[in-house]
Design a protein around this motif. Structure first.
Motif, PDB file in Angstrom:
ATOM      1  N   LEU A 113      53.195 -83.383  69.109  1.00  0.00           N
ATOM      2  CA  LEU A 113      52.804 -82.006  69.356  1.00  0.00           C
ATOM      3  C   LEU A 113      52.430 -81.318  68.050  1.00  0.00           C
ATOM      4  CD1 LEU A 113      55.577 -81.082  71.941  1.00  0.00           C
ATOM      5  CD2 LEU A 113      53.200 -81.699  72.413  1.00  0.00           C
ATOM      6  N   THR A 114      51.419 -80.474  68.117  1.00  0.00           N
ATOM      7  CA  THR A 114      50.929 -79.752  66.946  1.00  0.00           C
ATOM      8  C   THR A 114      50.946 -78.252  67.231  1.00  0.00           C
ATOM      9  OG1 THR A 114      48.659 -80.021  67.738  1.00  0.00           O
ATOM     10  CG2 THR A 114      49.482 -81.677  66.207  1.00  0.00           C
ATOM     11  N   GLY A 115      50.485 -77.500  66.243  1.00  0.00           N
ATOM     12  CA  GLY A 115      50.475 -76.059  66.398  1.00  0.00           C
ATOM     13  C   GLY A 115      51.811 -75.452  66.025  1.00  0.00           C
ATOM     14  N   SER A 116      51.990 -74.211  66.372  1.00  0.00           N
ATOM     15  CA  SER A 116      53.205 -73.487  66.005  1.00  0.00           C
ATOM     16  C   SER A 116      54.161 -73.385  67.189  1.00  0.00           C
ATOM     17  CB  SER A 116      52.838 -72.076  65.519  1.00  0.00           C
ATOM     18  OG  SER A 116      52.139 -71.377  66.549  1.00  0.00           O
ATOM     19  N   ILE A 117      55.373 -72.956  66.891  1.00  0.00           N
ATOM     20  CA  ILE A 117      56.362 -72.725  67.942  1.00  0.00           C
ATOM     21  C   ILE A 117      55.990 -71.442  68.676  1.00  0.00           C
ATOM     22  CG2 ILE A 117      58.800 -72.309  68.418  1.00  0.00           C
ATOM     23  CD1 ILE A 117      59.470 -73.828  65.876  1.00  0.00           C
ATOM     24  N   PRO A 118      55.798 -71.486  70.006  1.00  0.00           N
ATOM     25  CA  PRO A 118      55.380 -70.279  70.730  1.00  0.00           C
ATOM     26  C   PRO A 118      56.368 -69.138  70.562  1.00  0.00           C
ATOM     27  CG  PRO A 118      55.172 -72.227  72.120  1.00  0.00           C
ATOM     28  CD  PRO A 118      55.914 -72.654  70.894  1.00  0.00           C
ATOM     29  N   ILE A 119      55.821 -67.945  70.362  1.00  0.00           N
ATOM     30  CA  ILE A 119      56.671 -66.761  70.209  1.00  0.00           C
ATOM     31  C   ILE A 119      57.475 -66.510  71.481  1.00  0.00           C
ATOM     32  CG2 ILE A 119      56.624 -64.267  69.829  1.00  0.00           C
ATOM     33  CD1 ILE A 119      54.194 -64.632  68.085  1.00  0.00           C
ATOM     34  N   GLY A 120      56.899 -66.915  72.628  1.00  0.00           N
ATOM     35  CA  GLY A 120      57.599 -66.693  73.890  1.00  0.00           C
ATOM     36  C   GLY A 120      58.948 -67.372  73.959  1.00  0.00           C
ATOM     37  N   LEU A 121      59.098 -68.495  73.267  1.00  0.00           N
ATOM     38  CA  LEU A 121      60.398 -69.162  73.261  1.00  0.00           C
ATOM     39  C   LEU A 121      61.444 -68.338  72.520  1.00  0.00           C
ATOM     40  CD1 LEU A 121      59.415 -72.907  72.664  1.00  0.00           C
ATOM     41  CD2 LEU A 121      60.046 -71.783  74.808  1.00  0.00           C
ATOM     42  N   ALA A 122      61.019 -67.611  71.500  1.00  0.00           N
ATOM     43  CA  ALA A 122      61.953 -66.781  70.746  1.00  0.00           C
ATOM     44  C   ALA A 122      62.374 -65.546  71.530  1.00  0.00           C
ATOM     45  CB  ALA A 122      61.329 -66.364  69.416  1.00  0.00           C
ATOM     46  N   ASP A 123      61.677 -65.278  72.635  1.00  0.00           N
ATOM     47  CA  ASP A 123      62.041 -64.150  73.499  1.00  0.00           C
ATOM     48  C   ASP A 123      62.708 -64.600  74.788  1.00  0.00           C
ATOM     49  OD1 ASP A 123      60.951 -62.347  71.694  1.00  0.00           O
ATOM     50  OD2 ASP A 123      58.951 -62.515  72.581  1.00  0.00           O
ATOM     51  N   ALA A 171      65.530 -65.192  76.839  1.00  0.00           N
ATOM     52  CA  ALA A 171      66.952 -64.822  76.806  1.00  0.00           C
ATOM     53  C   ALA A 171      67.844 -65.869  77.457  1.00  0.00           C
ATOM     54  CB  ALA A 171      67.146 -63.471  77.484  1.00  0.00           C
ATOM     55  N   SER A 172      67.300 -66.666  78.373  1.00  0.00           N
ATOM     56  CA  SER A 172      68.124 -67.661  79.074  1.00  0.00           C
ATOM     57  C   SER A 172      68.281 -68.962  78.296  1.00  0.00           C
ATOM     58  CB  SER A 172      67.500 -67.967  80.442  1.00  0.00           C
ATOM     59  OG  SER A 172      66.189 -68.492  80.279  1.00  0.00           O
ATOM     60  N   LEU A 173      67.540 -69.144  77.214  1.00  0.00           N
ATOM     61  CA  LEU A 173      67.501 -70.426  76.506  1.00  0.00           C
ATOM     62  C   LEU A 173      68.862 -70.762  75.914  1.00  0.00           C
ATOM     63  CD1 LEU A 173      65.400 -72.604  75.907  1.00  0.00           C
ATOM     64  CD2 LEU A 173      64.987 -71.502  73.707  1.00  0.00           C
ATOM     65  N   PRO A 222      59.542 -68.628  64.327  1.00  0.00           N
ATOM     66  CA  PRO A 222      59.308 -67.219  64.675  1.00  0.00           C
ATOM     67  C   PRO A 222      60.597 -66.420  64.728  1.00  0.00           C
ATOM     68  CG  PRO A 222      59.104 -68.619  66.622  1.00  0.00           C
ATOM     69  CD  PRO A 222      59.241 -69.537  65.450  1.00  0.00           C
ATOM     70  N   HIS A 223      60.461 -65.124  64.490  1.00  0.00           N
ATOM     71  CA  HIS A 223      61.598 -64.214  64.637  1.00  0.00           C
ATOM     72  C   HIS A 223      61.934 -64.052  66.116  1.00  0.00           C
ATOM     73  CE1 HIS A 223      62.059 -62.569  60.514  1.00  0.00           C
ATOM     74  NE2 HIS A 223      60.808 -62.972  60.400  1.00  0.00           N
ATOM     75  N   GLY A 224      63.183 -63.789  66.383  1.00  0.00           N
ATOM     76  CA  GLY A 224      63.611 -63.532  67.751  1.00  0.00           C
ATOM     77  C   GLY A 224      64.736 -64.424  68.214  1.00  0.00           C
ATOM     78  N   PHE A 225      64.833 -65.643  67.656  1.00  0.00           N
ATOM     79  CA  PHE A 225      65.886 -66.548  68.095  1.00  0.00           C
ATOM     80  C   PHE A 225      67.275 -65.967  67.824  1.00  0.00           C
ATOM     81  CE2 PHE A 225      62.503 -69.842  67.632  1.00  0.00           C
ATOM     82  CZ  PHE A 225      62.560 -70.306  68.941  1.00  0.00           C
ATOM     83  N   GLY A 226      67.391 -65.157  66.792  1.00  0.00           N
ATOM     84  CA  GLY A 226      68.692 -64.579  66.470  1.00  0.00           C
ATOM     85  C   GLY A 226      69.193 -63.589  67.497  1.00  0.00           C
ATOM     86  N   ALA A 227      68.301 -63.092  68.361  1.00  0.00           N
ATOM     87  CA  ALA A 227      68.702 -62.123  69.381  1.00  0.00           C
ATOM     88  C   ALA A 227      69.049 -62.781  70.713  1.00  0.00           C
ATOM     89  CB  ALA A 227      67.584 -61.101  69.587  1.00  0.00           C
TER      90      ALA A 227
END
Length: 998
Positions: free
Chosen positions: A390-400, A402-404, A419-424
């Motif tokens: 897989l190439t490209g970047s980590i989708p921002i949607g994954l960092a948002d 909440a159920s992950l 990406p920012h967001g995983f900390g939340a």
């Protein structure tokens, strides 16, 4: 006149009820007298209480007649008395499940003609079902789940014309499935799974016109799926043929089962392509075809399964691209396609239409970007895409999302930044993005993730400074940021998360090693090798209570090794090689057996295991002129020669003197020893005396006895409990040998590992040697497997796995991390002890060698059934012999059988017996382990992996056996699939059955 007749009738009925109650009471009391009731659950069954309907487990109708007995889970044993047949007039249900009843089914059951419900599951019944038992024409529900029944399936079940629920799962029935079973015209539920059935599935089962549920999995059928099962289109809702060793192709006729909701064909040997006709199963909710040998592509027709919730195709040989229609399934929550050869891009709209909860496409050849909408429904729980392209970047949607809960993207070619967001994310506990091309600093919010326990960013070119805010994380247990080109250092560690492992190796860290790391009290592994750290090793690190591995090699550390590390009771690996350390190596604790390679590359180190520090040697190594080196070297040779000649003359003279006055010397030594009494050699601080120990050596305190000696439980005055082993010794032994024994024991006393019984000390007198060990409250593995507690241990696979791993780690330490290497010589289940937490401890290592020379020791090194085959012609025991013996212990854990039993026949030993059963190494856990036939699939899969390890360890040729390091690695790969924690979203029971090693 009518009143008189009515009154007479009432009195007669009352008399009959009294008489009936009397014989029912007598029957029940007779039943009680024949059973074993250790918990007293039937103590209320007494003639003092004539109201039998109030007795525990007794069910009555409105007239007071006994209509049912529910004794399930009462932990009863013994047998059921024949007086139970006296209840036949009214008894409709009988439930004796989850007990310890044994022997054949009571013949009295044949007279319970009104019985409608019978549950005898989870007992120890054996033998064939008696033919007379099948006169129960009104039986509506019969279960015989998970007992020890043997023999073929009886044809007499055909007499049960009204039979609707037919469950014989989880027993030991063998032979083929009778074709006549197709005549059970009223059966709705047919479960023959988890037996030892062979042959093929009879096509006549396609005549079960009323069947709604059919389960025949986890047998030894090995035939093909009969296409006639497709005739059950009007009724069949669930077909489970998993784990039956089926071969051949999946019949296209199964596509006619229009109301089928569940199709389980996983863990077979099915081949060929997935039939296109399966797309006609419009009611299908669960489809699991995993762990087969299917080839070809995913048929696009599966996109028609609008009700599909679970699609599991993992562990096959499927390839091609994933059909776009799969991404349009509106109810798809679990998609498992890992370990195939899928290529191309993932459907980019995957997750937009489907409420994905678990998506695993790892270990394929997928390329392109990660679909951005995988968590569009807000339910994504686990995402596993590792080992692809897989190439490209980590989708921002994954960092948002909440159920992950778990995200694994390692071993790809992803770039960009995290990406920012995983900390939340309040549920995120596991994040692994290692082995990619990610760059830039770690996002600041990630270092505040409230639940993050495992963070792995290793092998990414991050090129950032070490974030000291990481010490403030609340839940972090494992951090791996190795080989990330991280610069800076950590000089002030004022607080520490609950870290278990910290790996920052292969970076560019500089400065001193902070003593604040001592605040990480739970740390078990600290790896800082291949950095540029300088300064001294903080002495405070020696106080970490559970630190077992300390890797500081290839740095610029200086100063000496703090002697306090020799006091550590947990430290197993201490690698400080290739630094600038100097001074004397400590000579106690771990440093008595440390591998010298872990101290290499430090020219200033000497002493301890490296040998005596020599001033002359240091001068020779100093950068002086050549003439001085040559003169000093010549002087050294002259001094050495004179010393050697003097020593030789002294030894020759002493030998002559000793031969002449041997009797006098021995008697004198014996007199001196008798005067001194006991000699205590302690390997750690002891709070008791020899007198306290000797006082406990009484018959009442004996807890074991074997070839090495007698073991006593000793309660010390301070409340401490220890085990004392009194070695068998002959009065004819010469005392000169004692020094050799004590020297060997001193080496054993310095061995320290969490999976090895600690030798606390040694007491010796003129005729007795006592070895002092820590006390293990759960005794030996052999007693638990083959003694009275057998059922408790065999019922818990996770505990058995933990024991196997613990023993392997202990032996690995003896073989690879001790110097010199320690060979156990007598690995067996009786020499594996268990502490209060069922943690395994290897005992008696090296003791066989110590007592081998005494007259009471057999010339055979090892125990019968555990001895490696090459011992017969080499008479040598080495590491490979230990590995063979460990393989036998694994087989004991897997089968619950002893190493040698009469049932093995010509196979002689358990190793040969198992090898014959699995036909040259093929996994066959169900064939070897009848008791696990009904175990969950994840348990059976793990046991199959451990069985493979056991077969490798017991290879006939020593060269074919793995090292203990390899054994530990392989057992780690077979780590139990733990169920999801409480409170986490669950997919389905079917998905849980396919849980993988994460």
């Amino acid at each position: 006149m009518c009143r008189i007749l009515w009154l007479s009738l009432v009195l007669a009925m009352a008399g009959f009820a009294v008489a009936a109650g009397s014989y029912e009471m007598n029957s029940l009391l007779a039943i009680k007298s024949g059973v074993e009731d250790p918990e007293g659950r039937l103590r209320g069954w007494s003639s003092a209480n004539s109201t039998v309907c109030s007795w525990a487990g007794v069910l009555c109708n409105a007239s007071g007649a006994v209509t049912g007995l529910d004794l399930s889970g009462f932990h009863l044993g013994g047998t059921i008395a024949p007086e139970i047949q006296q209840l036949s007039a009214s008894l409709l249900s009988l439930n004796v499940s989850n007990n310890n009843f044994s022997g054949p089914l009571p013949s009295a059951f044949t007279n319970l003609t009104r019985l409608r419900f019978l549950d005898i599951s989870h007992n120890a019944f054996e033998g064939s079902l008696p033919a007379g038992f099948f006169r129960l024409k009104s039986l509506l529900n019969f279960t015989a789940y998970s007992n020890s029944f043997t023999g073929s399936l009886p044809l007499e079940f055909l007499h049960l014309s009204s039979l609707q629920h037919f469950d014989l799962s989880g027993s030991y029935f063998s032979g083929p499935i009778p074709a006549e079973y197709g005549g059970l015209s009223s059966v709705e539920y047919l479960d023959l799974s988890g037996n030892l059935l062979n042959g093929s599935i009879p096509p006549q089962l396609g005549s079960l016109r009323a069947a709604r549920f059919i389960k025949i999995g986890w047998n030894h059928i090995m035939g093909s799926i009969p296409p006639e099962l497709g005739n059950l289109s009007a009724t069949l809702e669930s077909l489970d043929l998993a784990g039956a060793r089926l071969t051949g192709a999946i019949p296209a006729e199964l596509g006619r089962l229009s109301i089928l909701s569940t199709l389980f064909l996983y863990k077979n040997n099915l081949s060929g392509a997935i039939p296109f006709e399966l797309g006609n199963l419009s009611s299908l909710v669960f489809l699991d075809l995993s762990q087969n040998m299917l080839t070809g592509e995913i048929p696009s027709s599966l996109g028609n399964l609008r009700e599909l919730s679970l699609l599991s195709l993992m562990y096959n040989n499927l390839g091609g691209v994933i059909p776009l229609a799969i991404a349009d399934l509106p109810n798809l929550s679990t998609l498992l396609i890992w370990n195939n050869s899928f290529s191309g891009h993932l459907p980019q709209h995957l997750g937009r239409m489907s409420p994905l909860v678990w998506f695993d496409a790892s270990a394929n050849q997928l390329s392109g970007p990660i679909p951005p909408a995988l968590c569009a429904a807000g339910k994504l729980f686990k995402l596993m895409l590792f080992s692809n392209r897989l190439t490209g970047s980590i989708p921002i949607g994954l960092a948002d999302c909440a159920s992950l809960w778990r995200l694994r993207l390692e071993d790809n070619q992803l770039n960009g930044t995290i990406p920012h967001g995983f900390g939340a994310l309040n549920n995120l506990t596991y994040l692994d993005v290692s082995h990619n091309k990610l760059s830039g600093p770690l996002p600041g919010d990630l270092l505040h993730a409230p639940m993050l326990q495992n963070l792995d960013v290793s092998f990414n070119p991050l090129h950032c400074r070490f974030p000291n805010s990481i010490w403030k994380m609340k839940s972090l247990q494992k951090l791996n940021a190795s080989f990330c080109n991280i610069t800076g250092g950590f000089w002030h560690v004022e607080q520490c998360p609950p870290l278990l492992t910290l790996d920052l190796s292969g970076n560019l860290l500089t400065g001193n090693l902070s003593s604040g790391l001592a605040r990480c009290q739970r740390l078990t592994l600290l790896n800082l090798r291949f950095n540029k750290l300088s300064g001294q090793i903080p002495v405070e690190l020696a106080g970490l209570p559970v630190l077992s591995t300390l890797e500081l090699s290839y740095n610029k550390l200086n100063g000496s090794i703090p002697v306090e590390f020799g006091n550590s009771t947990a430290l197993e690996v201490f690698d400080v090689s290739y630094n600038d350390l100097s001074g004397t190596v400590p000579s106690k604790g771990l440093f008595k057996v440390i591998n010298p390679d872990m101290l290499a590359g430090n020219d200033g180190l000497c002493g301890g295991i490296l040998g005596t520090c020599n001033t002359l040697q240091n001068e020779l190594l100093s950068p002086n002129n050549g003439s001085r080196k040559r003169s000093l070297g010549l002087m050294a040779w002259v001094v050495a020669g004179i010393f050697a000649m003097t020593l030789l003359i002294l030894m020759a003279g002493f030998r002559c003197f000793y031969k002449q006055y041997k009797w006098y010397i021995c008697s004198k030594l014996r007199q001196d020893r008798d005067q001194d009494g006991w000699k205590l050699t302690a390997f750690q601080r002891l709070s008791f005396t020899v007198e306290d120990i000797v006082r406990c050596l009484t018959t009442n305190n004996i807890i074991g006895m074997g070839a090495a000696g007698t073991v006593y439980r000793a309660d010390m005055p301070g409340g401490e409990v220890i085990a004392v082993k009194k070695l068998w010794r002959s009065q004819k032994e010469v005392d000169v040998k004692d020094q050799h024994i004590l020297g060997e024991v001193d080496v054993l006393g310095s061995v320290r590992h969490r999976n090895i019984v600690r030798l606390l000390g040694c007491c010796s007198s003129s005729d007795t040697t006592l070895l002092l060990y820590e006390y293990m409250p759960n005794g030996s593995l052999g007693d638990l497997l083959h003694g009275n507690k057998e059922a408790n241990l065999l019922a818990d696979w996770m505990t058995r796995y933990k024991i196997a791993m613990g023993v392997a780690q202990g032996l690995c330490y003896l073989h690879h991390d001790c110097f010199p290497v320690v060979v156990h010589r007598d690995v067996k289940s009786n020499n594996i002890l268990l502490d209060s937490n069922m943690e395994a401890r290897v005992a008696d290592f090296g003791v066989a060698k110590l007592i081998e020379e005494t007259e009471s020791m057999s010339v055979i090194a090892g125990s019968y059934g555990y001895i490696a085959p090459e011992y017969a012609y080499t008479m040598q025991v080495d590491e490979k012999s230990d590995i063979y013996s460990f393989g036998v212990v694994l087989l004991e854990l897997l089968t619950g059988k002893r190493p040698v039993e009469a049932e093995y026949g010509d196979a002689v030993s358990i190793a040969e017996w198992v090898r014959e059963k699995v036909e040259g190494g093929e996994e066959a856990v169900a064939e070897v382990l009848g008791g696990e036939a009904a175990a969950p699939s994840w348990v059976r899969e793990e046991m199959a992996l451990v069985l493979r390890v056991a077969l490798l360890c017991t290879s006939k040729a020593p060269i074919d056996r793995p090292s203990m390091r390899d054994v530990v690695s392989m057992l780690s790969e077979a780590k139990p699939r733990r169920k999801q924690p409480h409170g986490c979203p669950s997919t389905t029971a079917a998905a849980a059955a396919t849980t993988r090693i994460l």
